[in-house]
Scaffold this active site. Structure first.
Site, PDB file in Angstrom:
ATOM      1  CB  SER A 100      -0.865   0.011   1.266  1.00 12.98           C
ATOM      2  OG  SER A 100      -1.486   1.266   1.465  1.00 12.98           O
ATOM      3  CE1 TYR A 113      -3.600  -2.029   5.504  1.00 14.88           C
ATOM      4  CE2 TYR A 113      -2.891   0.214   5.062  1.00 14.88           C
ATOM      5  CZ  TYR A 113      -3.376  -1.005   4.613  1.00 14.88           C
ATOM      6  OH  TYR A 113      -3.632  -1.196   3.277  1.00 14.88           O
TER       7      TYR A 113
END
Length: 166
Positions: A100, A113
Site C-alpha cells: 500500500s 497497518y
C-alpha cells in the site's frame, strides 16, 4: 474467503467460469496449510488478504499488533513458502504482494497497518533478489486508498462522509 458461505457467493458470481473456492482463515498457519492442501499448485499467487482500521498508537494492544502482522504479513510469507518451490520446479511463476502507499507514507492513525505494508515491501524485494535469474518473479503493488465496502463502513463509523474523505 474465511467462510464457506462467502466463498460460495464469490464462486457463484463468476458464472460460466471454471473456478473452485476454498474457505480458509489465512491469518493462521493452519488456514494457509488448508488452502495449500486443497490447492497444492499455483502459477500465480496474489497475496491480497489484509486487515486495517484507524486506531491511536497508544491504544493499540499487543494482540492487535500481532493480529495485523499474522494476517497482513505472515499469510503472504506462509503462502509464498508453500507455493514458490513448485513454481521454481516449473521455472515459471508470479508472486504479487499487495502492499500500500501506506507502506511508505505511514498513516498517523494506522501505524500498525503501515508497518505491515512496509513489511510486505521488504519481503517482496528480498524474494525478488533471492529468485533473480529464475523464471519466477516477485513484485509488490502499492495502491492508494480504494473505496471498498470495508473502507465505506470505516468512514461511516468515524462520522466522515465518503465525499469529505475524497
Amino acid at each position: 474467503g474465511r467462510t464457506r458461505r462467502a466463498v460460495d457467493k464469490a464462486v457463484a458470481a463468476l458464472k460460466g467460469l471454471a473456478v473452485r473456492g476454498v474457505a480458509a482463515d489465512l491469518g493462521t498457519a493452519a488456514g494457509c496449510a488448508s488452502l495449500f492442501d486443497a490447492e497444492p499448485r499455483a502459477d500465480i499467487l496474489v497475496n491480497n488478504v489484509g486487515v486495517y482500521g484507524p486506531q491511536d498508537f497508544f491504544d493499540i494492544p499487543d494482540a492487535e499488533w500481532t493480529r495485523f502482522f499474522e494476517v497482513n504479513v505472515m499469510s503472504g510469507v506462509r503462502l509464498a513458502r508453500a507455493y514458490l518451490p513448485g513454481m521454481l520446479e516449473r521455472n515459471w511463476g508470479r508472486v504479487v504482494f499487495l502492499s500500500s502507499e501506506s507502506g511508505l507514507n505511514i498513516p498517523a492513525d494506522m501505524i500498525h497497518y503501515g508497518f505491515t505494508k512496509t513489511a510486505n515491501l521488504a519481503i517482496s524485494r528480498g524474494l525478488a533478489k533471492r529468485l533473480a535469474g529464475t523464471g519466477v518473479t516477485v513484485n509488490a503493488v502499492l495502491p492508494g486508498p480504494t473505496l471498498t465496502e470495508g473502507v465505506a463502513a470505516m468512514l461511516k463509523g468515524s462520522g466522515q462522509t465518503i465525499e469529505a474523505a475524497a
